[in-house]
Design an enzyme around this catalytic site. Structure first.
Site, PDB file in Angstrom:
ATOM      1  N   ARG A 273       0.843  -1.187   0.000  1.00  0.00           N
ATOM      2  CA  ARG A 273       0.000   0.000   0.000  1.00  0.00           C
ATOM      3  C   ARG A 273       0.878   1.236   0.000  1.00  0.00           C
ATOM      4  NH1 ARG A 273      -3.594  -2.715  -1.542  1.00  0.00           N
ATOM      5  NH2 ARG A 273      -5.720  -2.956  -0.693  1.00  0.00           N
TER       6      ARG A 273
ATOM      7  N   GLU B 134      -3.893   7.449  -5.395  1.00  0.00           N
ATOM      8  CA  GLU B 134      -4.275   6.531  -6.466  1.00  0.00           C
ATOM      9  C   GLU B 134      -5.719   6.777  -6.880  1.00  0.00           C
ATOM     10  OE1 GLU B 134      -3.550   2.452  -5.496  1.00  0.00           O
ATOM     11  OE2 GLU B 134      -1.452   2.776  -5.036  1.00  0.00           O
TER      12      GLU B 134
ATOM     13  N   HIS C 160      -0.509  -0.010  -9.871  1.00  0.00           N
ATOM     14  CA  HIS C 160      -1.204  -0.894  -8.931  1.00  0.00           C
ATOM     15  C   HIS C 160      -1.850  -2.086  -9.661  1.00  0.00           C
ATOM     16  CE1 HIS C 160      -3.002  -0.858  -4.651  1.00  0.00           C
ATOM     17  NE2 HIS C 160      -2.968  -2.095  -5.101  1.00  0.00           N
TER      18      HIS C 160
END
Length: 319
Positions: free
Chosen positions: A239, A268, A286
């Site tokens: 993360r 994000e 991601h």
């Protein structure tokens, strides 16, 4: 008996959507756009369940306003830092996730990022693509060797162990920190450290695999980067909140870090535009779990949890 209504706010895999529509009345966001807090609150009055991704944020404020019709949030993710679990539990809303099934895919991306950062993949790719590769010499594009190097792993859960297994294939000397020491059969010769600072001191390469919690937010800050050996490479597929990005940039500027491989960011989607200036930072958007088989497995795991819940059973991945 009326079938439960399920909201799917992101475009999941075709196989997942096909199965969901066969078993439930579905409201699907075919356009795949992001949903606001207001959307989450409004939809909770129309559905019995939702299968969100980490892009849908069920904060305490949102949880307090959810309609009583919503009974379960079956996450299409392992991480649940986008869900305020105590607030949702207080509302009587069950929450599940999808562990196990994405470990190998995410570990593959971590390995890709580590190799790419170590061997200057961004710089080399740009050189060839731009037509500017004009020379070669023994001193050209020299990087950092992975084989036989020391790798520190923070978080030896499913993904961390899958990554360690792949690192063993490169003959890496594996060191790790975890909240508790693994059993010998899971440790497989890795060296356990009882503190994060201890493992950082020996990490020529460092890979983060722990969840984002209030305790781990900003885990890699200026003080922690300073503990790494000079010229280390850091990888983050967990993360973005784990890394203080200003401190990361300072570590890159000082040479403390020779490079970094990042699949997640504080912001994000979008990432950190400042990092785009660094050719020794290998970045991906991601996509740790982005394989066909893994996305199918994640969707099916979420649906398994729904099936159990609506059958009056305890979902296997209830948090």
């Amino acid at each position: 008996m009326k079938r439960p209504t399920v909201w799917i706010p992101r475009r999941l895999s075709d196989a997942t959507l096909e199965r969901a529509q066969a078993d439930y009345d579905c409201i699907i966001n075919w356009e795949d756009g992001l949903s606001s807090a207001d959307d989450l609150i409004a939809m909770s009055a129309k559905v019995d369940a939702v299968i969100p991704c980490h892009s849908e944020h069920f904060s305490a404020e949102v949880a307090a306003q959810l309609d009583s019709r919503l009974k379960i949030i079956a996450n299409h993710s392992v991480g649940v830092d986008h869900c305020d679990l105590p607030a949702l539990k207080a509302r009587g809303i069950a929450v599940t996730n999808t562990p196990d099934v994405l470990s190998d895919a995410t570990a593959e991306i971590a390995m890709l990022l580590m190799l790419g950062a170590a061997r200057r993949a961004v710089e080399g790719d740009a050189l060839v693509r731009s037509g500017n590769w004009k020379v070669w010499s023994p001193s050209f594009m020299v990087g950092k060797q992975v084989t036989g190097a020391r790798i520190g792993i923070i978080g030896m859960g499913r993904v961390g162990r899958a990554f360690a297994e792949k690192a063993r294939g490169f003959g890496m000397d594996i060191h790790y920190y975890n909240r508790s020491r693994l059993d010998p059969d899971l440790e497989q010769g890795a060296t356990y450290h009882d503190s994060i600072d201890s493992v950082l001191a020996v990490s020529d390469f460092l890979s983060l695999h722990c969840p984002a919690t209030p305790e781990t937010t900003g885990l890699m800050n200026a003080d922690r980067f300073a503990l790494l050996p000079d010229g280390a490479v850091m990888v983050n597929t967990a993360r973005g909140a784990l890394v203080d990005e200003a401190a990361l940039i300072d570590a890159l500027d000082s040479g403390k870090l020779a490079g970094a491989g990042l699949d997640c960011f504080v912001t994000e989607p979008g990432g950190n535009p400042r990092l785009s200036a660094y050719q020794n930072v290998f970045m991906l958007p991601h996509i740790g779990s982005a394989t066909v088989s893994t996305r199918d497995a994640m969707g099916f795991r979420a649906l398994n949890n729904l099936d159990a819940f609506f059958a009056g059973q305890t979902p296997g991945d209830l948090l």
